[in-house]
Design a protein around this motif. Structure first.
Motif, mmCIF file in Angstrom:
data_model
loop_
_atom_site.group_PDB
_atom_site.id
_atom_site.type_symbol
_atom_site.label_atom_id
_atom_site.label_comp_id
_atom_site.label_asym_id
_atom_site.label_seq_id
_atom_site.Cartn_x
_atom_site.Cartn_y
_atom_site.Cartn_z
ATOM 1 N N ILE A 25 0.804 -1.105 -0.196
ATOM 2 C CA ILE A 25 -0.125 -0.113 0.176
ATOM 3 C C ILE A 25 0.982 1.316 -0.014
ATOM 4 O O ILE A 25 0.424 2.292 -0.627
ATOM 5 C CB ILE A 25 -1.069 -0.172 1.167
ATOM 6 N N LEU A 26 2.003 1.181 0.725
ATOM 7 C CA LEU A 26 3.043 2.375 0.699
ATOM 8 C C LEU A 26 3.404 2.479 -0.497
ATOM 9 O O LEU A 26 3.647 3.701 -1.018
ATOM 10 C CB LEU A 26 4.073 2.071 1.776
ATOM 11 N N VAL A 27 3.736 1.621 -1.382
ATOM 12 C CA VAL A 27 4.293 1.740 -2.465
ATOM 13 C C VAL A 27 3.475 2.178 -3.421
ATOM 14 O O VAL A 27 3.768 2.940 -4.522
ATOM 15 C CB VAL A 27 4.967 0.340 -3.170
ATOM 16 N N PHE A 28 2.221 1.718 -3.452
ATOM 17 C CA PHE A 28 1.075 2.416 -4.268
ATOM 18 C C PHE A 28 0.982 3.661 -3.959
ATOM 19 O O PHE A 28 0.864 4.488 -4.885
ATOM 20 C CB PHE A 28 -0.140 1.513 -3.987
ATOM 21 N N LEU A 29 0.872 4.264 -2.606
ATOM 22 C CA LEU A 29 0.707 5.728 -2.496
ATOM 23 C C LEU A 29 1.536 6.504 -2.571
ATOM 24 O O LEU A 29 1.587 7.674 -3.113
ATOM 25 C CB LEU A 29 0.161 5.919 -0.949
ATOM 26 N N PHE A 61 11.223 -9.486 3.580
ATOM 27 C CA PHE A 61 9.929 -8.865 4.621
ATOM 28 C C PHE A 61 9.450 -7.826 3.824
ATOM 29 O O PHE A 61 8.149 -7.512 4.283
ATOM 30 C CB PHE A 61 10.797 -8.388 5.740
ATOM 31 N N LEU A 62 9.797 -7.407 2.887
ATOM 32 C CA LEU A 62 9.301 -6.285 1.951
ATOM 33 C C LEU A 62 9.138 -6.296 0.430
ATOM 34 O O LEU A 62 8.741 -5.368 -0.208
ATOM 35 C CB LEU A 62 10.031 -4.781 2.375
ATOM 36 N N GLY A 63 9.186 -7.345 0.362
ATOM 37 C CA GLY A 63 9.354 -7.653 -1.200
ATOM 38 C C GLY A 63 8.328 -7.580 -2.260
ATOM 39 O O GLY A 63 8.542 -7.302 -3.435
ATOM 40 N N VAL A 64 7.122 -7.762 -1.795
ATOM 41 C CA VAL A 64 5.964 -8.148 -2.781
ATOM 42 C C VAL A 64 5.700 -6.771 -3.366
ATOM 43 O O VAL A 64 5.517 -6.684 -4.523
ATOM 44 C CB VAL A 64 4.787 -8.504 -1.906
ATOM 45 N N GLY A 65 5.597 -5.463 -2.556
ATOM 46 C CA GLY A 65 5.268 -4.308 -3.359
ATOM 47 C C GLY A 65 6.260 -3.822 -4.211
ATOM 48 O O GLY A 65 5.871 -3.541 -5.503
ATOM 49 N N PRO A 66 7.506 -3.760 -4.056
ATOM 50 C CA PRO A 66 8.516 -3.662 -4.995
ATOM 51 C C PRO A 66 8.471 -4.384 -6.271
ATOM 52 O O PRO A 66 8.787 -4.016 -7.401
ATOM 53 C CB PRO A 66 9.778 -3.419 -4.420
ATOM 54 N N TYR A 67 8.368 -5.540 -5.742
ATOM 55 C CA TYR A 67 8.317 -6.765 -7.041
ATOM 56 C C TYR A 67 7.100 -6.399 -8.007
ATOM 57 O O TYR A 67 7.360 -6.277 -9.096
ATOM 58 C CB TYR A 67 8.133 -8.183 -6.534
ATOM 59 N N LEU A 68 5.937 -6.180 -7.390
ATOM 60 C CA LEU A 68 4.838 -5.804 -8.371
ATOM 61 C C LEU A 68 5.095 -4.568 -9.031
ATOM 62 O O LEU A 68 4.614 -4.441 -10.241
ATOM 63 C CB LEU A 68 3.593 -5.957 -7.462
ATOM 64 N N PHE A 82 -3.477 1.387 -11.614
ATOM 65 C CA PHE A 82 -4.840 0.350 -11.355
ATOM 66 C C PHE A 82 -4.540 -1.081 -11.061
ATOM 67 O O PHE A 82 -4.880 -1.612 -10.294
ATOM 68 C CB PHE A 82 -5.472 0.670 -12.637
ATOM 69 N N LEU A 83 -3.394 -1.326 -11.776
ATOM 70 C CA LEU A 83 -2.832 -2.879 -11.731
ATOM 71 C C LEU A 83 -2.516 -3.015 -10.169
ATOM 72 O O LEU A 83 -2.596 -4.096 -9.700
ATOM 73 C CB LEU A 83 -1.805 -3.171 -12.457
ATOM 74 N N MET A 84 -1.618 -2.040 -9.697
ATOM 75 C CA MET A 84 -1.250 -2.083 -8.179
ATOM 76 C C MET A 84 -2.347 -2.207 -7.293
ATOM 77 O O MET A 84 -2.230 -2.853 -6.349
ATOM 78 C CB MET A 84 -0.281 -0.862 -7.923
ATOM 79 N N LEU A 85 -3.358 -1.520 -7.523
ATOM 80 C CA LEU A 85 -4.605 -1.364 -6.565
ATOM 81 C C LEU A 85 -5.206 -2.765 -6.795
ATOM 82 O O LEU A 85 -5.619 -3.298 -5.368
ATOM 83 C CB LEU A 85 -5.405 -0.163 -6.875
#
Length: 111
Positions: A25-29, A61-68, A82-85
């Protein structure tokens, strides 16, 4: 007395899954602001054991957001957001499912 380790495992599992979702969510925002901090702890081609360990722990521990975000970087800004959301919503549902599956497996094994 036997429920204490199960509760501890459930706590750490929920903590881990929550961290993954919150960082996504932080990566998205915040986008590049958070990714620049994340990339500080990640080496592109780690050569030493310390670099490999630090990269592994950070990605674990933090890899999913940056990976996506990296996977969606080839799209335009609005499409990427939109894809991230959508992926965050899917990640939330998947985290809940994984949590309850592991919780029920632990209870079935112990009890």
């Amino acid at each position: 007395m036997i429920l204490e380790p199960i509760e501890l495992i459930q706590f750490f599992l929920s903590y881990y899954l929550s961290i993954q979702v919150i960082f996504s969510i932080l990566v998205f925002l915040l986008g590049r602001i958070v990714l620049d901090v994340f990339e500080t702890g990640v080496y592109e081609n780690p050569k030493t054991v310390f670099q490999r360990t630090l990269t592994f722990v950070t990605n674990t521990f933090l890899g999913v957001g940056p990976y996506l975000n990296k996977k969606f970087s080839k799209y335009s800004f609005l499409k990427r957001k939109f894809l991230m959301l959508i992926s965050i919503v899917v990640q939330i549902f998947a985290s809940v499912i994984v949590y309850y599956v592991i919780k029920n497996l632990l209870l079935a094994i112990i009890l």
